[in-house]
Design a protein around this motif. Structure first.
Motif, PDB file in Angstrom:
ATOM      1  N   LEU A 148       0.817  -1.206   0.000  1.00 12.73           N
ATOM      2  CA  LEU A 148       0.000   0.000   0.000  1.00 12.73           C
ATOM      3  C   LEU A 148       0.860   1.268   0.000  1.00 12.73           C
ATOM      4  O   LEU A 148       0.566   2.201  -0.764  1.00 12.73           O
ATOM      5  CB  LEU A 148      -0.976  -0.011   1.177  1.00 12.73           C
ATOM      6  N   PRO A 149       1.929   1.348   0.814  1.00 12.42           N
ATOM      7  CA  PRO A 149       2.748   2.565   0.761  1.00 12.42           C
ATOM      8  C   PRO A 149       3.350   2.814  -0.630  1.00 12.42           C
ATOM      9  O   PRO A 149       3.413   3.958  -1.085  1.00 12.42           O
ATOM     10  CB  PRO A 149       3.853   2.309   1.791  1.00 12.42           C
ATOM     11  N   LEU A 150       3.763   1.749  -1.302  1.00 19.52           N
ATOM     12  CA  LEU A 150       4.304   1.890  -2.645  1.00 19.52           C
ATOM     13  C   LEU A 150       3.232   2.421  -3.593  1.00 19.52           C
ATOM     14  O   LEU A 150       3.478   3.337  -4.379  1.00 19.52           O
ATOM     15  CB  LEU A 150       4.843   0.549  -3.151  1.00 19.52           C
ATOM     16  N   GLU A 151       2.041   1.863  -3.509  1.00 20.60           N
ATOM     17  CA  GLU A 151       0.959   2.285  -4.401  1.00 20.60           C
ATOM     18  C   GLU A 151       0.557   3.736  -4.140  1.00 20.60           C
ATOM     19  O   GLU A 151       0.297   4.497  -5.081  1.00 20.60           O
ATOM     20  CB  GLU A 151      -0.243   1.356  -4.238  1.00 20.60           C
ATOM     21  N   VAL A 152       0.537   4.140  -2.888  1.00 20.86           N
ATOM     22  CA  VAL A 152       0.187   5.529  -2.544  1.00 20.86           C
ATOM     23  C   VAL A 152       1.249   6.485  -3.077  1.00 20.86           C
ATOM     24  O   VAL A 152       0.925   7.530  -3.660  1.00 20.86           O
ATOM     25  CB  VAL A 152      -0.002   5.685  -1.017  1.00 20.86           C
ATOM     26  N   LEU A 153       2.519   6.145  -2.883  1.00 20.60           N
ATOM     27  CA  LEU A 153       3.593   6.990  -3.412  1.00 20.60           C
ATOM     28  C   LEU A 153       3.519   7.109  -4.933  1.00 20.60           C
ATOM     29  O   LEU A 153       3.695   8.199  -5.488  1.00 20.60           O
ATOM     30  CB  LEU A 153       4.948   6.420  -3.010  1.00 20.60           C
ATOM     31  N   MET A 154       3.260   5.991  -5.609  1.00 25.06           N
ATOM     32  CA  MET A 154       3.166   6.041  -7.070  1.00 25.06           C
ATOM     33  C   MET A 154       1.962   6.859  -7.512  1.00 25.06           C
ATOM     34  O   MET A 154       2.023   7.579  -8.510  1.00 25.06           O
ATOM     35  CB  MET A 154       3.124   4.625  -7.654  1.00 25.06           C
ATOM     36  N   TYR A 155       0.862   6.784  -6.770  1.00 25.24           N
ATOM     37  CA  TYR A 155      -0.320   7.577  -7.100  1.00 25.24           C
ATOM     38  C   TYR A 155       0.009   9.069  -7.052  1.00 25.24           C
ATOM     39  O   TYR A 155      -0.301   9.821  -7.980  1.00 25.24           O
ATOM     40  CB  TYR A 155      -1.466   7.246  -6.138  1.00 25.24           C
ATOM     41  N   PHE A 156       0.642   9.494  -5.963  1.00 26.23           N
ATOM     42  CA  PHE A 156       0.974  10.916  -5.839  1.00 26.23           C
ATOM     43  C   PHE A 156       2.067  11.328  -6.817  1.00 26.23           C
ATOM     44  O   PHE A 156       2.081  12.472  -7.293  1.00 26.23           O
ATOM     45  CB  PHE A 156       1.352  11.257  -4.395  1.00 26.23           C
TER      46      PHE A 156
END
Length: 142
Positions: free
Chosen positions: A12-20
């Motif tokens: 989830l942290p990876l996906e959130v960082l990639m989203y932003f």
């Protein structure tokens, strides 16, 4: 009735960082494009270097969007291959950001701040991607 349990290993942290980062990258591209217009008009910029840096900007945004797409796909499908390509492209993008941070002909404070943010985001994504690969690989061995 058979009940199948599945533990999601996506980061989830990876996906959130990639989203932003998917939101930040086009902003960075637009600001840099506006800056190059300003630099080309206001500063004594060598024409060949200006053209090369603008070309690098287009190559960078293309690589960045491909990198983020591969990372998101690999994370969501929990496969190592796309994440590995994501890691390689991350290193290339960091080299580009370091160029704009330190080496380009005219480095403004805005350049420095925006590319420093990009380097930090890419570095955190790189770290979380390594953790994701470790989790995906561990599951396959069991």
């Amino acid at each position: 009735m058979v009940r199948v349990e599945y533990e999601s290993l996506s980061s989830l942290p990876l996906e959130v960082l990639m989203y932003f980062n998917k939101l930040y990258s086009p902003l960075l591209f637009l600001v840099m494009g506006a800056e190059y217009i300003w630099k080309g008009v206001s500063l004594p910029y060598p024409n060949s270097i200006l053209g090369l840096e603008i070309f690098m900007l287009f190559a960078y945004i293309t690589l960045e969007l491909v990198r983020l797409s591969l990372g998101s796909r690999g994370n969501k499908t929990e496969t190592v291959g796309p994440i590995a390509y994501f890691l390689v492209l991350s290193l290339i993008c960091v080299v580009g950001n370091v160029y704009w941070l330190l080496i380009q002909v005219y480095v403004t404070q805005l350049d420095f701040i925006m590319h420093l943010v990009a380097v930090v985001m890419t570095g955190l994504e790189f770290l979380f991607a390594i953790f994701a690969i470790m989790a995906f690989s561990r599951r396959k061995r069991v």
